[in-house]
Design an enzyme around this catalytic site. Sequence first.
Site, PDB file in Angstrom:
ATOM      1  N   GLU A  76      67.529  15.637  20.476  1.00  0.00           N
ATOM      2  CA  GLU A  76      68.709  15.692  21.362  1.00  0.00           C
ATOM      3  C   GLU A  76      68.703  14.486  22.297  1.00  0.00           C
ATOM      4  OE1 GLU A  76      69.053  19.546  23.273  1.00  0.00           O
ATOM      5  OE2 GLU A  76      68.419  20.610  21.473  1.00  0.00           O
ATOM      6  N   GLU A  95      63.152  26.384  23.153  1.00  0.00           N
ATOM      7  CA  GLU A  95      62.883  26.472  24.594  1.00  0.00           C
ATOM      8  C   GLU A  95      62.167  27.756  25.032  1.00  0.00           C
ATOM      9  OE1 GLU A  95      66.675  25.616  26.423  1.00  0.00           O
ATOM     10  OE2 GLU A  95      66.869  23.725  25.353  1.00  0.00           O
TER      11      GLU A  95
HETATM   12  O1  9MR Z   1      75.372  20.149  24.836  1.00  0.00           O
HETATM   13  C1  9MR Z   1      75.453  21.551  24.977  1.00  0.00           C
HETATM   14  C2  9MR Z   1      76.539  21.907  25.973  1.00  0.00           C
HETATM   15  O2  9MR Z   1      77.813  21.567  25.461  1.00  0.00           O
HETATM   16  C3  9MR Z   1      76.493  23.382  26.301  1.00  0.00           C
HETATM   17  O3  9MR Z   1      77.411  23.680  27.338  1.00  0.00           O
HETATM   18  C4  9MR Z   1      75.085  23.762  26.716  1.00  0.00           C
HETATM   19  C5  9MR Z   1      75.042  25.224  27.010  1.00  0.00           C
HETATM   20  O4  9MR Z   1      73.982  25.887  26.536  1.00  0.00           O
HETATM   21  O5  9MR Z   1      74.168  23.425  25.676  1.00  0.00           O
HETATM   22  C6  9MR Z   1      74.105  22.061  25.466  1.00  0.00           C
HETATM   23  O6  9MR Z   1      73.115  21.763  24.496  1.00  0.00           O
HETATM   24  C7  9MR Z   1      71.784  22.128  24.838  1.00  0.00           C
HETATM   25  C8  9MR Z   1      71.058  22.450  23.556  1.00  0.00           C
HETATM   26  O7  9MR Z   1      71.756  23.436  22.835  1.00  0.00           O
HETATM   27  C9  9MR Z   1      69.626  22.891  23.811  1.00  0.00           C
HETATM   28  N1  9MR Z   1      68.909  21.928  24.592  1.00  0.00           N
HETATM   29  C10 9MR Z   1      69.568  21.469  25.808  1.00  0.00           C
HETATM   30  C11 9MR Z   1      70.991  20.987  25.496  1.00  0.00           C
HETATM   31  C12 9MR Z   1      71.655  20.436  26.734  1.00  0.00           C
HETATM   32  O8  9MR Z   1      71.828  21.444  27.668  1.00  0.00           O
END
Ligand code: 9MR
Length: 369
Positions: A258, A153
């Site tokens: 994802e 990102e």
């Molecule tokens: O699914 C993840 C969630 O449990 C966390 O709270 C969140 C915090 O950063 O991150 C989520 O996963 C993210 C991923 O690591 C990167 N791309 C976006 C995902 C959804 O937010």
Amino acid sequence: MKFIKPYLVVVTTLLAVSCTSQKETTSLKDAYKNDFYIGTALSADQIEVKNAKEDSLIRKEFNAITAENIMKSMYTHPQKDKYDFVMSDKFVAYGEKNKMFIHGHTLIWHSQLAPWMEKIADSTEMKTFMKDHITTIVSKYKGRINSWDVVNEALNEDGTLRQSVFLKTLGEKYLVDAFKLAEKADPKAELYYNDYNIEESAKRAGAIALIKKIKVEGGKVDGVGIQGHWRLNSPSLEEIEKSILEYSALGIKVAFTELDITVLPNPWDLKGAEISQKFEGSEKMNPYPKALPDSIQNKLAERYESIFKLFLKHKDKISRVTFWGVHDGQSWLNDWPIKGRTNYPLPFDATLRHKKAYESILKLKKTKE
Ligand code: 9MR
């Protein structure tokens, strides 16, 4: 005549048994085994096998894993001189035991940083951090973690570079540096740039420019991870297809890393996964607290079917399709962008039963073969 009837009964019974057992052994990973990996994101509890039913579902359906949270830097590198690999060791051991493709998420990401990292203010300190962080983690799992999200990102929606702590201290060079450090630590691991909304034209152009630049400057990029936090009606299949074609034209693999599809109303038509965007809830915003109506269940199934049809069309370019979670109950979309809603974005519901979306994904392979 006398002998024919019992014979027929035996044959019919055998056929019935074999059909049932065939049905029972069908799974996403088996159906797609000649196409691409089918992955899932594991929570800490799933890595530690806290629930046997969930565990057997994971092992039956998926052949690739990503840690949903435990490998983010705030957990693996909580203090400057302290790493914590307790959970990531368990994650890698889980994947090895079950012969799964293991993906590392993530090395350089502005979010979920340990507080000490956020305070890094000058280039020398950041350089030292990047070298130590990437080298330590990637070398530790050399030959065991198959691929890495090296940078996650790094882009804004308009395709420009995000003003992260990395960009502020090191300038654009941090991108190629990160890929070079990862390659040095494990030359055989596959290295990915991972982001959301990079199937949309402006951000896609930014991602393509970024990947080209890293390669020109001597970094090894093996693939792009399109996160795929999508909606029922967008992005369009045309945009997704264009993205597959344009990224693979760079000579890299395309992974959907994802994948999930929200079915809930979206304040301000929000897209993607910017976790700092949060809104207040209301009944109108949480329309299906008990169950998903059939009409939406069907729409979700159709959406997954058309997406997987497209993935199959381009299976030669796609390395992996990973769902962001095993089942609806675990999804981050229950809490984003509004906390405490009930969303239904995955092929399995919160009771671990497969949904119509699951059948529609499997059906594509059955009708073909
Ligand atoms: O699914 C993840 C969630 O449990 C966390 O709270 C969140 C915090 O950063 O991150 C989520 O996963 C993210 C991923 O690591 C990167 N791309 C976006 C995902 C959804 O937010």
